[in-house]
Design a protein around this motif. Structure first.
Motif, PDB file in Angstrom:
ATOM      1  N   ARG A 209       0.815  -1.216   0.000  1.00 40.28           N
ATOM      2  CA  ARG A 209       0.000   0.000   0.000  1.00 40.28           C
ATOM      3  C   ARG A 209       0.852   1.271   0.000  1.00 40.28           C
ATOM      4  O   ARG A 209       0.592   2.199  -0.784  1.00 40.28           O
ATOM      5  CB  ARG A 209      -0.937  -0.014   1.210  1.00 40.28           C
ATOM      6  CG  ARG A 209      -1.960   1.119   1.225  1.00 40.28           C
ATOM      7  CD  ARG A 209      -2.986   0.924   2.326  1.00 40.28           C
ATOM      8  NE  ARG A 209      -3.948   2.005   2.388  1.00 40.28           N
ATOM      9  CZ  ARG A 209      -5.044   2.078   1.644  1.00 40.28           C
ATOM     10  NH1 ARG A 209      -5.321   1.123   0.773  1.00 40.28           N
ATOM     11  NH2 ARG A 209      -5.891   3.096   1.767  1.00 40.28           N
TER      12      ARG A 209
ATOM     13  N   PHE B 265       0.917   4.249  -2.952  1.00 38.92           N
ATOM     14  CA  PHE B 265       0.644   5.665  -2.684  1.00 38.92           C
ATOM     15  C   PHE B 265       1.837   6.533  -3.078  1.00 38.92           C
ATOM     16  O   PHE B 265       1.666   7.628  -3.628  1.00 38.92           O
ATOM     17  CB  PHE B 265       0.271   5.864  -1.218  1.00 38.92           C
ATOM     18  CG  PHE B 265      -1.202   5.693  -0.943  1.00 38.92           C
ATOM     19  CD1 PHE B 265      -2.011   6.793  -0.685  1.00 38.92           C
ATOM     20  CD2 PHE B 265      -1.780   4.433  -0.956  1.00 38.92           C
ATOM     21  CE1 PHE B 265      -3.370   6.647  -0.446  1.00 38.92           C
ATOM     22  CE2 PHE B 265      -3.137   4.267  -0.705  1.00 38.92           C
ATOM     23  CZ  PHE B 265      -3.942   5.374  -0.455  1.00 38.92           C
TER      24      PHE B 265
ATOM     25  N   ILE C 239      -7.849  -2.386  -3.824  1.00 38.72           N
ATOM     26  CA  ILE C 239      -8.034  -1.381  -2.777  1.00 38.72           C
ATOM     27  C   ILE C 239      -6.887  -0.377  -2.779  1.00 38.72           C
ATOM     28  O   ILE C 239      -7.103   0.840  -2.685  1.00 38.72           O
ATOM     29  CB  ILE C 239      -8.175  -2.064  -1.405  1.00 38.72           C
ATOM     30  CG1 ILE C 239      -9.520  -2.804  -1.331  1.00 38.72           C
ATOM     31  CG2 ILE C 239      -8.073  -1.048  -0.273  1.00 38.72           C
ATOM     32  CD1 ILE C 239      -9.677  -3.677  -0.106  1.00 38.72           C
ATOM     33  N   ASN C 240      -5.659  -0.872  -2.917  1.00 39.32           N
ATOM     34  CA  ASN C 240      -4.510   0.040  -2.907  1.00 39.32           C
ATOM     35  C   ASN C 240      -4.533   1.004  -4.082  1.00 39.32           C
ATOM     36  O   ASN C 240      -4.348   2.215  -3.920  1.00 39.32           O
ATOM     37  CB  ASN C 240      -3.201  -0.757  -2.908  1.00 39.32           C
ATOM     38  CG  ASN C 240      -2.973  -1.498  -1.610  1.00 39.32           C
ATOM     39  OD1 ASN C 240      -3.579  -1.188  -0.580  1.00 39.32           O
ATOM     40  ND2 ASN C 240      -2.096  -2.497  -1.640  1.00 39.32           N
TER      41      ASN C 240
ATOM     42  N   ASP D 269      -7.740   3.376  -3.863  1.00 37.44           N
ATOM     43  CA  ASP D 269      -7.600   4.376  -2.803  1.00 37.44           C
ATOM     44  C   ASP D 269      -6.551   5.418  -3.146  1.00 37.44           C
ATOM     45  O   ASP D 269      -6.744   6.620  -2.907  1.00 37.44           O
ATOM     46  CB  ASP D 269      -7.238   3.697  -1.480  1.00 37.44           C
ATOM     47  CG  ASP D 269      -8.419   3.016  -0.808  1.00 37.44           C
ATOM     48  OD1 ASP D 269      -9.560   3.154  -1.316  1.00 37.44           O
ATOM     49  OD2 ASP D 269      -8.212   2.334   0.211  1.00 37.44           O
ATOM     50  N   ALA D 270      -5.435   4.977  -3.699  1.00 45.12           N
ATOM     51  CA  ALA D 270      -4.386   5.924  -4.086  1.00 45.12           C
ATOM     52  C   ALA D 270      -4.868   6.843  -5.209  1.00 45.12           C
ATOM     53  O   ALA D 270      -4.574   8.050  -5.217  1.00 45.12           O
ATOM     54  CB  ALA D 270      -3.124   5.178  -4.515  1.00 45.12           C
TER      55      ALA D 270
ATOM     56  N   ARG E 137      -7.940   7.777  -5.790  1.00 46.45           N
ATOM     57  CA  ARG E 137      -8.864   8.754  -5.205  1.00 46.45           C
ATOM     58  C   ARG E 137      -8.098   9.817  -4.419  1.00 46.45           C
ATOM     59  O   ARG E 137      -8.371  11.020  -4.539  1.00 46.45           O
ATOM     60  CB  ARG E 137      -9.876   8.044  -4.311  1.00 46.45           C
ATOM     61  CG  ARG E 137     -10.851   8.985  -3.610  1.00 46.45           C
ATOM     62  CD  ARG E 137     -11.879   8.222  -2.796  1.00 46.45           C
ATOM     63  NE  ARG E 137     -11.259   7.296  -1.864  1.00 46.45           N
ATOM     64  CZ  ARG E 137     -10.734   7.662  -0.691  1.00 46.45           C
ATOM     65  NH1 ARG E 137     -10.727   8.936  -0.328  1.00 46.45           N
ATOM     66  NH2 ARG E 137     -10.218   6.757   0.120  1.00 46.45           N
ATOM     67  N   GLU E 138      -7.132   9.386  -3.617  1.00 46.81           N
ATOM     68  CA  GLU E 138      -6.342  10.315  -2.794  1.00 46.81           C
ATOM     69  C   GLU E 138      -5.613  11.349  -3.650  1.00 46.81           C
ATOM     70  O   GLU E 138      -5.483  12.517  -3.259  1.00 46.81           O
ATOM     71  CB  GLU E 138      -5.320   9.520  -1.971  1.00 46.81           C
ATOM     72  CG  GLU E 138      -4.403  10.364  -1.107  1.00 46.81           C
ATOM     73  CD  GLU E 138      -5.086  10.910   0.127  1.00 46.81           C
ATOM     74  OE1 GLU E 138      -4.543  11.867   0.712  1.00 46.81           O
ATOM     75  OE2 GLU E 138      -6.164  10.394   0.508  1.00 46.81           O
TER      76      GLU E 138
ATOM     77  N   HIS F 250     -16.647  -1.117  -5.419  1.00 46.93           N
ATOM     78  CA  HIS F 250     -15.745  -0.029  -5.027  1.00 46.93           C
ATOM     79  C   HIS F 250     -15.908   1.158  -5.982  1.00 46.93           C
ATOM     80  O   HIS F 250     -15.994   2.312  -5.539  1.00 46.93           O
ATOM     81  CB  HIS F 250     -14.299  -0.537  -5.040  1.00 46.93           C
ATOM     82  CG  HIS F 250     -13.348   0.324  -4.273  1.00 46.93           C
ATOM     83  ND1 HIS F 250     -12.281  -0.193  -3.578  1.00 46.93           N
ATOM     84  CD2 HIS F 250     -13.278   1.669  -4.102  1.00 46.93           C
ATOM     85  CE1 HIS F 250     -11.603   0.787  -3.009  1.00 46.93           C
ATOM     86  NE2 HIS F 250     -12.179   1.931  -3.321  1.00 46.93           N
TER      87      HIS F 250
ATOM     88  N   VAL G 194     -17.282   4.858  -4.879  1.00 51.65           N
ATOM     89  CA  VAL G 194     -16.541   6.096  -5.126  1.00 51.65           C
ATOM     90  C   VAL G 194     -17.413   7.100  -5.876  1.00 51.65           C
ATOM     91  O   VAL G 194     -17.401   8.305  -5.577  1.00 51.65           O
ATOM     92  CB  VAL G 194     -15.242   5.803  -5.911  1.00 51.65           C
ATOM     93  CG1 VAL G 194     -14.634   7.086  -6.469  1.00 51.65           C
ATOM     94  CG2 VAL G 194     -14.230   5.097  -5.014  1.00 51.65           C
TER      95      VAL G 194
ATOM     96  N   TYR H  37     -17.956  10.266  -3.645  1.00 51.60           N
ATOM     97  CA  TYR H  37     -17.061  11.345  -4.062  1.00 51.60           C
ATOM     98  C   TYR H  37     -17.439  11.973  -5.406  1.00 51.60           C
ATOM     99  O   TYR H  37     -16.816  12.963  -5.808  1.00 51.60           O
ATOM    100  CB  TYR H  37     -15.618  10.827  -4.123  1.00 51.60           C
ATOM    101  CG  TYR H  37     -15.092  10.410  -2.768  1.00 51.60           C
ATOM    102  CD1 TYR H  37     -14.591  11.358  -1.871  1.00 51.60           C
ATOM    103  CD2 TYR H  37     -15.120   9.083  -2.376  1.00 51.60           C
ATOM    104  CE1 TYR H  37     -14.122  10.982  -0.620  1.00 51.60           C
ATOM    105  CE2 TYR H  37     -14.648   8.693  -1.127  1.00 51.60           C
ATOM    106  CZ  TYR H  37     -14.150   9.648  -0.254  1.00 51.60           C
ATOM    107  OH  TYR H  37     -13.682   9.271   0.992  1.00 51.60           O
TER     108      TYR H  37
END
Length: 324
Positions: A56, A60, A100-101, A104-105, A107-108, A158, A162, A166
């Protein structure tokens, strides 16, 4: 936030940073070729040894370094029926970690457009044919690859989550059986079409009089050339926005017996073809309903006969570099 608020699909910026996760795989490499031919100039990808997508922190860090505007998530742990049935924990956990990694990255770090690639195995084993997108979660999965399917279903969920939370215009696509340059032709791990190409090419070169295939040859399957899949992905990124996954296929199928005949012709095998009916046939039919894809303005262009000839040519020219 409302789903996909205010976003209108359009032509992607060819100069924007574009990350293809899984760019060395069958699908990812085809997508990379398609993006290059379409004029994208800032493509990035990393092999699994360069970037472990299960790590993860590393994922990122990669997104912070490259700041992609667009992403295609084609990376996954994949395998045949035996591998899926033998190592379900591996297929479940590793694919969930990758998804997921990366998601999530993405989106971040503000990824604008993202396409998640799944598999037609997400649909119930006994779904009505042709299988529409609405069949998702309406029945039991095929037990031999249910762990992999659940991971891919989680990816679809997922993407939808999102979009709801978001408002990002991310999408999912579910391809039918894919084939083409870069496929897995190994004796143990290949799917039916590359397995037939290897078997018939060996028989032609060795001058064998007979080739024996498993089953009756009666099951019907759908096949899509991976370059068509790549073209569909770019088209969807530029022309489709919605929460539901989109089936990607040709909308037509053929029997395994007919498929074997096309392969034999492509490799120049002229001997007899026999069928070991004591071996299992598998699911009688697996055909995707591609009406949503058609409505989005895309249809497959590469005929199966042409695609098989292209794949045979690639196979013969890349013996030393074959996967598996």
């Amino acid at each position: 936030m409302a789903d996909g608020t205010g976003f209108q699909p359009g032509i992607l910026d060819r100069a924007a940073p574009f990350y293809v996760a899984g760019h060395r795989g069958l699908v990812g490499s085809a997508i990379w070729r398609r993006l290059e031919s379409a004029g994208f100039t800032d493509l990035s990808g990393r092999t699994s040894s360069e970037l472990d997508l299960k790590d993860r922190a590393a994922v990122f860090d990669y997104f912070a370094e490259t700041t992609p505007r667009y992403v295609v998530l084609a990376a996954a742990k994949v395998g045949g029926i035996l591998a899926n049935d033998t190592y379900p924990v591996d297929f479940l956990t590793e694919n969930l970690q990758i998804q997921i990694n990366v998601l999530d990255a993405a989106r971040e770090h503000g990824v604008e457009r993202l396409l998640f690639l799944g598999s037609s195995c997400i649909y119930p084993k006994f779904a009505e044919q042709p299988i529409s997108e609405d069949a998702l979660l309406t029945g039991h999965l095929e037990p031999t690859n249910d762990a992999y399917a659940i991971a891919k279903i989680a990816g679809i969920m997922h993407i939808q989550a999102v979009r709801r939370q978001y408002g990002l215009p991310w999408i999912s696509a579910m391809p039918t059986n894919l084939y083409g340059p870069g496929d897995n032709f190994s004796a143990e791990g290949s799917h039916v079409l590359p397995a037939l190409i290897r078997r018939y090419d060996d028989a032609a070169r060795q001058g064998l009089d007979t080739v024996t295939n498993w089953g009756t040859g009666s099951p019907r399957r759908e096949f899509l050339h991976v370059d068509d899949m790549a073209a569909a992905c770019l088209h969807l990124l530029e022309h489709y926005d919605g929460p539901q996954q989109v089936n990607v296929g040709t909308g037509s199928d053929l029997t395994i017996r007919e498929l074997a005949g096309l392969v034999a012709e492509a490799v120049g095998y002229t001997g007899a073809i026999e069928w070991d009916t004591s071996k299992p046939d598998g699911t009688p039919q697996k055909l995707l309903d591609v009406s949503k894809l058609t409505a989005a303005g895309w249809t497959a262009q590469i005929s199966l006969a042409d695609g098989i000839r292209d794949t045979v040519s690639w196979y013969r020219g890349n013996q030393a570099a074959l996967r598996g």
